[in-house]
Scaffold this motif. Structure first.
Motif, PDB file in Angstrom:
ATOM      1  N   MET A  58       0.800  -1.222   0.000  1.00 56.02           N
ATOM      2  CA  MET A  58       0.000   0.000   0.000  1.00 56.02           C
ATOM      3  C   MET A  58       0.831   1.270   0.000  1.00 56.02           C
ATOM      4  O   MET A  58       0.543   2.211  -0.735  1.00 56.02           O
ATOM      5  CB  MET A  58      -0.929   0.012   1.211  1.00 56.02           C
ATOM      6  N   VAL A  59       1.858   1.327   0.856  1.00 53.89           N
ATOM      7  CA  VAL A  59       2.664   2.545   0.943  1.00 53.89           C
ATOM      8  C   VAL A  59       3.360   2.821  -0.382  1.00 53.89           C
ATOM      9  O   VAL A  59       3.341   3.947  -0.897  1.00 53.89           O
ATOM     10  CB  VAL A  59       3.691   2.437   2.089  1.00 53.89           C
ATOM     11  N   GLY A  60       3.968   1.788  -0.954  1.00 55.29           N
ATOM     12  CA  GLY A  60       4.631   1.957  -2.245  1.00 55.29           C
ATOM     13  C   GLY A  60       3.653   2.337  -3.335  1.00 55.29           C
ATOM     14  O   GLY A  60       3.944   3.207  -4.172  1.00 55.29           O
ATOM     15  N   ASP A 118       1.205   6.413  -6.950  1.00 57.09           N
ATOM     16  CA  ASP A 118      -0.018   7.107  -7.336  1.00 57.09           C
ATOM     17  C   ASP A 118       0.169   8.627  -7.253  1.00 57.09           C
ATOM     18  O   ASP A 118      -0.249   9.366  -8.158  1.00 57.09           O
ATOM     19  CB  ASP A 118      -1.152   6.660  -6.416  1.00 57.09           C
ATOM     20  N   ILE A 119       0.806   9.094  -6.198  1.00 56.86           N
ATOM     21  CA  ILE A 119       1.040  10.532  -6.051  1.00 56.86           C
ATOM     22  C   ILE A 119       1.965  11.046  -7.150  1.00 56.86           C
ATOM     23  O   ILE A 119       1.738  12.111  -7.732  1.00 56.86           O
ATOM     24  CB  ILE A 119       1.634  10.831  -4.659  1.00 56.86           C
ATOM     25  N   ARG A 121      -1.678  -1.147 -13.827  1.00 61.19           N
ATOM     26  CA  ARG A 121      -1.966  -2.400 -13.124  1.00 61.19           C
ATOM     27  C   ARG A 121      -0.946  -2.656 -12.027  1.00 61.19           C
ATOM     28  O   ARG A 121      -1.306  -3.066 -10.910  1.00 61.19           O
ATOM     29  CB  ARG A 121      -1.964  -3.566 -14.126  1.00 61.19           C
ATOM     30  N   ALA A 122       0.324  -2.419 -12.316  1.00 58.89           N
ATOM     31  CA  ALA A 122       1.372  -2.652 -11.319  1.00 58.89           C
ATOM     32  C   ALA A 122       1.158  -1.761 -10.100  1.00 58.89           C
ATOM     33  O   ALA A 122       1.325  -2.198  -8.949  1.00 58.89           O
ATOM     34  CB  ALA A 122       2.745  -2.404 -11.931  1.00 58.89           C
ATOM     35  N   MET A 123       0.788  -0.500 -10.341  1.00 59.35           N
ATOM     36  CA  MET A 123       0.545   0.415  -9.235  1.00 59.35           C
ATOM     37  C   MET A 123      -0.613  -0.071  -8.360  1.00 59.35           C
ATOM     38  O   MET A 123      -0.513  -0.098  -7.123  1.00 59.35           O
ATOM     39  CB  MET A 123       0.233   1.810  -9.762  1.00 59.35           C
ATOM     40  N   HIS A 124      -1.709  -0.502  -8.988  1.00 61.55           N
ATOM     41  CA  HIS A 124      -2.877  -0.887  -8.211  1.00 61.55           C
ATOM     42  C   HIS A 124      -2.750  -2.283  -7.610  1.00 61.55           C
ATOM     43  O   HIS A 124      -3.439  -2.598  -6.630  1.00 61.55           O
ATOM     44  CB  HIS A 124      -4.137  -0.757  -9.063  1.00 61.55           C
TER      45      HIS A 124
END
Length: 287
Positions: free
Chosen positions: A146-148, A153-154, A167-170
């Motif tokens: 989640m933190v990564g 995302d930011i 997809r990798a981010m989510h």
């Protein structure tokens, strides 16, 4: 399932019983943050994974409560002005608006710590199970989860992201804790490695589907129904599935991911029916 949810909510309430601690004043904001439990998808996934493996409707609530506390902490911090800057959460003012930013940060920090304390003290689990659960939840919550994902995302605002990058981010920001919920249920029920792999395949797909639907609802939903501000992703120029695939393409992607998730459950038979129902709910929800 009803009795499990009732026990879970009783446990949430008991976290804030009066104490003589110097920090007892945190009880009111802590109760505010956890008393409106929302959909409680992650604890429910834990329970459903347990049932898929054990075939039993009796499961301890400690790991489910830990998951709900981690999720709630993440929402508190996500709403902060330095993050997603949202004044509404679950249909009422975000914690930092109802109280103040410092209190919101500290309540979030405390919930995260309490989650791991609950796992360490969970009754009916072996030391090996506890250590394994703690490692799974820590990884899902941290830099690889989640933190990564929130950091990526930011940084992604006003940028062009490929579908693979999105997809990798989510998989980190949203999917990691969903996968952890299923893993904890499997570990608690003494699942085999084959069963854990099947639960993870379900979780990977349903976690992405959850985010795709979130992106769709950000476009089609309204703030009152969602319990948070609609249209914020578009206003912030964030990359989304709707932006990359179009609205109909995003809906088709959600259905594809659901089909993949359901396919991963074949070996469990009827004991995984609750997971199937949850998958259909996640894709069909309107908030």
């Amino acid at each position: 399932m009803g009795s499990f949810r009732a026990r879970l909510n009783d446990d949430l309430a008991s976290l804030w019983e009066p104490t003589d601690s110097a920090a007892s004043g945190m009880g009111e904001p802590g109760r505010y943050a956890t008393s409106n439990g929302g959909k409680q998808v992650r604890p429910t996934l834990f329970f459903a994974a347990w049932k898929a493996v054990a075939g039993s409707t009796t499961a301890d609530t400690a790991p489910a409560l830990a998951l709900e506390l981690i999720h709630t902490y993440s929402l508190i911090h996500d709403d902060l002005p330095a993050m997603d800057d949202d004044d509404m959460r679950r249909g009422r003012p975000s914690l930092h608006k109802a109280f103040d930013e410092a209190t919101a940060i500290l309540v979030g920090d405390g919930l995260q710590a309490r989650a791991f304390e609950l796992l360490a003290d969970a009754p009916g689990l072996s030391a090996e199970q506890k250590v394994r659960m703690i490692k799974v939840l820590a990884k899902a919550s941290g830099f690889e989860g989640m933190v990564g994902g929130q950091y990526v995302d930011i940084q992604a605002v006003d940028s062009d992201m490929s579908l693979e990058e999105l997809r990798a981010m989510h998989e980190m920001k949203t999917g990691a804790l969903i996968r952890a919920s299923l893993a904890l249920g499997g570990i608690a029920a003494n699942a085999t490695e084959v069963q854990l792999a099947a639960l993870d395949a379900y979780g990977r797909n349903i976690g992405l589907a959850f985010q795709v639907v979130d992106d769709i609802l950000d476009v089609e939903g309204d703030s009152a129904a969602l319990g948070k501000t609609a249209g914020k992703d578009a206003d912030a120029n964030k990359p989304t599935y709707v932006k990359l695939l179009g609205l109909e393409g995003a809906k088709a992607e959600a259905q594809r991911l659901l089909d993949e998730a359901l396919g991963a459950l074949e070996a469990f038979g009827e004991s995984a029916d609750m997971l199937r129902e949850l998958g259909r709910y996640i894709v069909g929800r309107d908030r």
